[in-house]
Design a protein around this motif. Structure first.
Motif, PDB file in Angstrom:
ATOM      1  N   LEU A   1       0.812  -1.208   0.000  1.00 32.02           N
ATOM      2  CA  LEU A   1       0.000   0.000   0.000  1.00 32.02           C
ATOM      3  C   LEU A   1       0.847   1.261   0.000  1.00 32.02           C
ATOM      4  O   LEU A   1       2.032   1.234   0.312  1.00 32.02           O
ATOM      5  CB  LEU A   1      -0.936   0.017   1.210  1.00 32.02           C
ATOM      6  CG  LEU A   1      -0.273   0.028   2.577  1.00 32.02           C
ATOM      7  CD1 LEU A   1      -0.498   1.355   3.250  1.00 32.02           C
ATOM      8  CD2 LEU A   1      -0.843  -1.083   3.422  1.00 32.02           C
ATOM      9  N   THR A   2       0.201   2.352  -0.362  1.00 28.70           N
ATOM     10  CA  THR A   2       0.763   3.686  -0.232  1.00 28.70           C
ATOM     11  C   THR A   2      -0.228   4.483   0.597  1.00 28.70           C
ATOM     12  O   THR A   2      -1.427   4.448   0.343  1.00 28.70           O
ATOM     13  CB  THR A   2       0.957   4.343  -1.605  1.00 28.70           C
ATOM     14  OG1 THR A   2       1.872   3.549  -2.367  1.00 28.70           O
ATOM     15  CG2 THR A   2       1.505   5.753  -1.475  1.00 28.70           C
ATOM     16  N   VAL A   3       0.268   5.174   1.614  1.00 30.54           N
ATOM     17  CA  VAL A   3      -0.618   5.893   2.537  1.00 30.54           C
ATOM     18  C   VAL A   3      -0.024   7.262   2.869  1.00 30.54           C
ATOM     19  O   VAL A   3       1.193   7.407   2.984  1.00 30.54           O
ATOM     20  CB  VAL A   3      -0.877   5.050   3.804  1.00 30.54           C
ATOM     21  CG1 VAL A   3       0.375   4.796   4.584  1.00 30.54           C
ATOM     22  CG2 VAL A   3      -1.945   5.665   4.670  1.00 30.54           C
ATOM     23  N   ALA A   4      -0.892   8.243   3.001  1.00 26.90           N
ATOM     24  CA  ALA A   4      -0.471   9.592   3.372  1.00 26.90           C
ATOM     25  C   ALA A   4      -0.071   9.631   4.841  1.00 26.90           C
ATOM     26  O   ALA A   4      -0.588   8.874   5.662  1.00 26.90           O
ATOM     27  CB  ALA A   4      -1.613  10.572   3.124  1.00 26.90           C
ATOM     28  N   LEU A   5       0.839  10.542   5.165  1.00 26.70           N
ATOM     29  CA  LEU A   5       1.227  10.794   6.548  1.00 26.70           C
ATOM     30  C   LEU A   5       0.530  12.058   7.031  1.00 26.70           C
ATOM     31  O   LEU A   5       0.120  12.900   6.231  1.00 26.70           O
ATOM     32  CB  LEU A   5       2.736  10.969   6.657  1.00 26.70           C
ATOM     33  CG  LEU A   5       3.586   9.767   6.268  1.00 26.70           C
ATOM     34  CD1 LEU A   5       5.068  10.136   6.299  1.00 26.70           C
ATOM     35  CD2 LEU A   5       3.308   8.585   7.173  1.00 26.70           C
ATOM     36  N   SER A   6       0.420  12.214   8.353  1.00 25.20           N
ATOM     37  CA  SER A   6      -0.171  13.427   8.919  1.00 25.20           C
ATOM     38  C   SER A   6       0.768  14.605   8.673  1.00 25.20           C
ATOM     39  O   SER A   6       1.914  14.439   8.240  1.00 25.20           O
ATOM     40  CB  SER A   6      -0.407  13.260  10.416  1.00 25.20           C
ATOM     41  OG  SER A   6       0.829  13.291  11.101  1.00 25.20           O
ATOM     42  N   ALA A   7       0.315  15.794   9.016  1.00 25.88           N
ATOM     43  CA  ALA A   7       1.135  17.002   8.854  1.00 25.88           C
ATOM     44  C   ALA A   7       2.418  16.935   9.680  1.00 25.88           C
ATOM     45  O   ALA A   7       3.418  17.575   9.344  1.00 25.88           O
ATOM     46  CB  ALA A   7       0.326  18.235   9.238  1.00 25.88           C
ATOM     47  N   THR A   8       2.411  16.130  10.751  1.00 26.91           N
ATOM     48  CA  THR A   8       3.605  15.985  11.593  1.00 26.91           C
ATOM     49  C   THR A   8       4.422  14.744  11.240  1.00 26.91           C
ATOM     50  O   THR A   8       5.370  14.409  11.932  1.00 26.91           O
ATOM     51  CB  THR A   8       3.218  15.947  13.087  1.00 26.91           C
ATOM     52  OG1 THR A   8       2.336  14.836  13.310  1.00 26.91           O
ATOM     53  CG2 THR A   8       2.557  17.238  13.524  1.00 26.91           C
ATOM     54  N   GLY A   9       3.999  14.016  10.178  1.00 25.23           N
ATOM     55  CA  GLY A   9       4.759  12.854   9.717  1.00 25.23           C
ATOM     56  C   GLY A   9       4.414  11.544  10.384  1.00 25.23           C
ATOM     57  O   GLY A   9       5.182  10.589  10.306  1.00 25.23           O
ATOM     58  N   THR A  10       3.255  11.463  11.043  1.00 28.77           N
ATOM     59  CA  THR A  10       2.878  10.233  11.731  1.00 28.77           C
ATOM     60  C   THR A  10       1.862   9.416  10.934  1.00 28.77           C
ATOM     61  O   THR A  10       1.229   9.918  10.018  1.00 28.77           O
ATOM     62  CB  THR A  10       2.291  10.529  13.128  1.00 28.77           C
ATOM     63  OG1 THR A  10       1.115  11.313  12.976  1.00 28.77           O
ATOM     64  CG2 THR A  10       3.305  11.242  14.007  1.00 28.77           C
ATOM     65  N   LEU A  11       1.731   8.174  11.329  1.00 23.79           N
ATOM     66  CA  LEU A  11       0.807   7.225  10.714  1.00 23.79           C
ATOM     67  C   LEU A  11       0.032   6.554  11.845  1.00 23.79           C
ATOM     68  O   LEU A  11       0.614   6.211  12.875  1.00 23.79           O
ATOM     69  CB  LEU A  11       1.609   6.184   9.932  1.00 23.79           C
ATOM     70  CG  LEU A  11       0.864   5.140   9.128  1.00 23.79           C
ATOM     71  CD1 LEU A  11       0.077   5.803   8.008  1.00 23.79           C
ATOM     72  CD2 LEU A  11       1.859   4.150   8.530  1.00 23.79           C
ATOM     73  N   SER A  12      -1.274   6.376  11.680  1.00 25.63           N
ATOM     74  CA  SER A  12      -2.106   5.762  12.713  1.00 25.63           C
ATOM     75  C   SER A  12      -2.753   4.483  12.197  1.00 25.63           C
ATOM     76  O   SER A  12      -3.083   4.381  11.018  1.00 25.63           O
ATOM     77  CB  SER A  12      -3.209   6.721  13.163  1.00 25.63           C
ATOM     78  OG  SER A  12      -2.651   7.824  13.822  1.00 25.63           O
ATOM     79  N   ALA A  13      -2.952   3.536  13.103  1.00 28.40           N
ATOM     80  CA  ALA A  13      -3.627   2.283  12.765  1.00 28.40           C
ATOM     81  C   ALA A  13      -4.817   2.102  13.690  1.00 28.40           C
ATOM     82  O   ALA A  13      -4.729   2.357  14.891  1.00 28.40           O
ATOM     83  CB  ALA A  13      -2.675   1.105  12.920  1.00 28.40           C
ATOM     84  N   THR A  14      -5.944   1.655  13.122  1.00 27.05           N
ATOM     85  CA  THR A  14      -7.138   1.340  13.901  1.00 27.05           C
ATOM     86  C   THR A  14      -7.485  -0.120  13.663  1.00 27.05           C
ATOM     87  O   THR A  14      -7.638  -0.546  12.521  1.00 27.05           O
ATOM     88  CB  THR A  14      -8.332   2.222  13.465  1.00 27.05           C
ATOM     89  OG1 THR A  14      -7.984   3.593  13.629  1.00 27.05           O
ATOM     90  CG2 THR A  14      -9.565   1.908  14.290  1.00 27.05           C
ATOM     91  N   TYR A  15      -7.584  -0.892  14.746  1.00 23.72           N
ATOM     92  CA  TYR A  15      -7.959  -2.301  14.683  1.00 23.72           C
ATOM     93  C   TYR A  15      -9.459  -2.367  14.885  1.00 23.72           C
ATOM     94  O   TYR A  15      -9.964  -2.120  15.973  1.00 23.72           O
ATOM     95  CB  TYR A  15      -7.210  -3.067  15.762  1.00 23.72           C
ATOM     96  CG  TYR A  15      -7.452  -4.562  15.828  1.00 23.72           C
ATOM     97  CD1 TYR A  15      -7.883  -5.293  14.742  1.00 23.72           C
ATOM     98  CD2 TYR A  15      -7.209  -5.245  17.012  1.00 23.72           C
ATOM     99  CE1 TYR A  15      -8.085  -6.669  14.821  1.00 23.72           C
ATOM    100  CE2 TYR A  15      -7.395  -6.623  17.111  1.00 23.72           C
ATOM    101  CZ  TYR A  15      -7.833  -7.316  16.013  1.00 23.72           C
ATOM    102  OH  TYR A  15      -8.019  -8.676  16.103  1.00 23.72           O
ATOM    103  N   MET A  16     -10.180  -2.680  13.832  1.00 26.73           N
ATOM    104  CA  MET A  16     -11.645  -2.736  13.893  1.00 26.73           C
ATOM    105  C   MET A  16     -12.061  -4.160  14.240  1.00 26.73           C
ATOM    106  O   MET A  16     -12.180  -5.014  13.371  1.00 26.73           O
ATOM    107  CB  MET A  16     -12.226  -2.303  12.549  1.00 26.73           C
ATOM    108  CG  MET A  16     -11.878  -0.871  12.185  1.00 26.73           C
ATOM    109  SD  MET A  16     -12.559  -0.359  10.596  1.00 26.73           S
ATOM    110  CE  MET A  16     -11.426  -1.144   9.462  1.00 26.73           C
ATOM    111  N   SER A  17     -12.263  -4.417  15.533  1.00 24.98           N
ATOM    112  CA  SER A  17     -12.641  -5.743  15.994  1.00 24.98           C
ATOM    113  C   SER A  17     -13.375  -5.613  17.316  1.00 24.98           C
ATOM    114  O   SER A  17     -13.625  -4.513  17.788  1.00 24.98           O
ATOM    115  CB  SER A  17     -11.404  -6.627  16.138  1.00 24.98           C
ATOM    116  OG  SER A  17     -11.773  -7.975  16.329  1.00 24.98           O
TER     117      SER A  17
END
Length: 79
Positions: free
Chosen positions: A45-61
């Motif tokens: 995948l290719t994913v955008a980063l936040s304005a501060t350069g971070t990436l978030s993950a959400t576990y939907m379960s």
């Protein structure tokens, strides 16, 4: 501004989905990868980063479920 790589899900106690995005999202309307309990799956995948350069993950379960994520970055994008 973004990263590209391979997301692997492994050791999940319950199935459903993971959402990866630039900001935390407690109720995403889409998923990055779907899986069953105990699966080991990967998704490029290719994913955008936040304005501060971070990436978030959400576990939907279901509450109390766990899983392991491995994100191997293979490239990045700059403005």
């Amino acid at each position: 501004t973004g990263v590209t790589g391979n997301l692997t899900v492994t050791g999940s106690s319950a199935g459903w989905a993971i959402y990866l995005g630039p900001d935390a999202n407690p109720s995403p309307t889409s998923s990055t990868i779907n899986f069953k309990a105990g699966d080991t799956l990967a998704n490029g995948l290719t994913v955008a980063l936040s304005a501060t350069g971070t990436l978030s993950a959400t576990y939907m379960s279901s509450a109390g479920s766990t899983t392991d994520l491995v994100f191997d970055v293979t490239g990045y994008f700059t403005p």
